[in-house]
Every structure is written in C-alpha cells, then in structure tokens.
Motif scaffolding. Structure first.
Motif, PDB file in Angstrom:
ATOM      1  N   GLY A 105       0.851  -1.185   0.000  1.00 28.91           N
ATOM      2  CA  GLY A 105       0.000   0.000   0.000  1.00 28.91           C
ATOM      3  C   GLY A 105       0.883   1.230   0.000  1.00 28.91           C
ATOM      4  N   GLN A 106       0.345   2.332   0.430  1.00 32.54           N
ATOM      5  CA  GLN A 106       1.080   3.594   0.490  1.00 32.54           C
ATOM      6  C   GLN A 106       1.609   3.836   1.894  1.00 32.54           C
ATOM      7  N   CYS A 107       2.683   4.580   1.984  1.00 32.28           N
ATOM      8  CA  CYS A 107       3.204   5.112   3.251  1.00 32.28           C
ATOM      9  C   CYS A 107       3.508   4.038   4.294  1.00 32.28           C
ATOM     10  N   GLY A 108       4.035   2.902   3.845  1.00 30.67           N
ATOM     11  CA  GLY A 108       4.401   1.847   4.779  1.00 30.67           C
ATOM     12  C   GLY A 108       3.293   0.868   5.111  1.00 30.67           C
ATOM     13  N   TRP A 109       2.117   1.059   4.508  1.00 22.63           N
ATOM     14  CA  TRP A 109       1.002   0.143   4.744  1.00 22.63           C
ATOM     15  C   TRP A 109       1.070  -0.991   3.738  1.00 22.63           C
ATOM     16  N   LEU A 110       0.624  -2.168   4.160  1.00 25.29           N
ATOM     17  CA  LEU A 110       0.510  -3.310   3.265  1.00 25.29           C
ATOM     18  C   LEU A 110      -0.623  -4.204   3.743  1.00 25.29           C
ATOM     19  N   LYS A 111      -1.074  -5.037   2.838  1.00 22.75           N
ATOM     20  CA  LYS A 111      -2.088  -6.025   3.180  1.00 22.75           C
ATOM     21  C   LYS A 111      -1.465  -7.396   2.937  1.00 22.75           C
ATOM     22  N   ILE A 144       4.343  -1.009   8.454  1.00 25.40           N
ATOM     23  CA  ILE A 144       5.728  -1.352   8.760  1.00 25.40           C
ATOM     24  C   ILE A 144       6.511  -0.039   8.793  1.00 25.40           C
ATOM     25  N   VAL A 145       6.865   0.399  10.001  1.00 28.75           N
ATOM     26  CA  VAL A 145       7.321   1.773  10.220  1.00 28.75           C
ATOM     27  C   VAL A 145       8.667   1.811  10.951  1.00 28.75           C
ATOM     28  N   PRO A 146       9.639   2.545  10.389  1.00 29.23           N
ATOM     29  CA  PRO A 146      10.895   2.725  11.130  1.00 29.23           C
ATOM     30  C   PRO A 146      10.665   3.565  12.389  1.00 29.23           C
ATOM     31  N   ALA A 202       7.967  13.374   1.651  1.00 29.66           N
ATOM     32  CA  ALA A 202       8.730  12.224   1.152  1.00 29.66           C
ATOM     33  C   ALA A 202       7.986  10.922   1.413  1.00 29.66           C
ATOM     34  N   MET A 203       7.424  10.787   2.615  1.00 28.49           N
ATOM     35  CA  MET A 203       6.709   9.568   2.970  1.00 28.49           C
ATOM     36  C   MET A 203       5.525   9.327   2.035  1.00 28.49           C
TER      37      MET A 203
END
Length: 163
Positions: A105-111, A120-122, A143-144
């Motif tokens: 997905g966008q901005c560190g999101w996923l399914k 998934i975030v640093p 940027a994100m």
C-alpha cells in the motif's frame, strides 16, 4: 490473558494465518488450538474437529484468530503498526508479509495474503514527523507520501533537507 487481546475473524484461515505470522515475528508462538466439537460444529456449519480458534503471540502480544465463517471480513479499518529499528527489519517484514498474495500500500502500509493490514514503520519516523521545526517535519511527510515501503535513508535525507 492480557487485558486487551486483538481478535481476528477469518472465514476458514485462522490456523494458516497464525502459523504464517508466528514464522515472521520473533518471540512468537502458537499457544493453543481449539477445535469444533460436535455441538459447535453443527451450530456453525463447520466440520467436526476442524480448527475453531487459535491463540497465538507475536512479539509477546497475544492474539486470537477465529474461523467464524464468511459473515464478517477483515478490512483496512484496523491495522497493526510494527515498530522497526532498522531498514533491514523494514525490508524483511515487508518482503515476508507481502509474499504469496500480499499487496503493498502507500506510506508503509501493506495487506498480507489473509487480508490483514499492517503498517511497517521505522522507529525514527515518529520523531522526525513530530519535530518542532515544521519545515523538517513537512519534508519528511512529503517524502513519505511518495513511498510504498518506507525508506529510512530517504526519510533522513528529507529531514536534513538534502532530498
């Protein structure tokens, strides 16, 4: 049992999902598998002896997954945020969770392949986004928004004004 435990409703993939998740996260395990007995199986329209619920832990956090049928489905309204200390951890989790049918997905999101949404975030991202300097935070935010999997080096460059 902890005071609050996430409870995930699956049609018939609770066992497979719990097994998948416990292979990805450290300090994780299957705690208990409950099976449909004769009465519950008849009432739920499930095969006797099939998996009804799985109690499991991910990084010490308890979860329960239920094979409850197609009445309810998982959606993006609920997601699990995973705090990652390094880019390597971001990369590893991203790769594993999007494997075999998962979707970025966008901005560190996923399914993942079971339809569960993860962020998934640093760890450093929160500090950068909350910086008292609105220009620094704004550059990181901008940027994100262009990323799928978060790139910590690129976020740090944006933060420093070098992007």
């Amino acid at each position: 049992m902890k005071k609050i435990t996430p409870f995930l409703w699956f049609n018939d993939q609770a066992g497979a999902a719990a097994k998948f998740y416990t292979t990805i996260f450290k300090r994780s395990k299957i705690v208990r598998i409950d099976r449909y007995g004769p009465e519950a199986a008849a009432a739920a329209g499930r095969p006797r002896g099939s998996v009804m619920a799985v109690a499991f832990e991910l990084e010490g956090q308890p979860f329960i997954a239920l094979n409850g049928g197609p009445v309810f489905t998982i959606n993006e309204a609920i997601s699990f945020v995973v705090d990652c200390r390094t880019q390597q951890e971001v990369d590893r989790l991203w790769k594993r969770l999007t494997a075999r049918g998962g979707a970025p997905g966008q901005c560190g999101w996923l399914k993942d392949r079971f339809g569960v949404t993860w962020q998934i975030v640093p760890s450093a991202l929160d500090r950068m986004l909350r910086d008292r300097d609105p220009e620094k935070a704004g550059r990181v935010w901008k940027a994100m928004l262009t990323m799928r999997k978060l790139d910590l080096a690129a976020l740090r460059k944006a933060y420093a004004g070098r992007a």
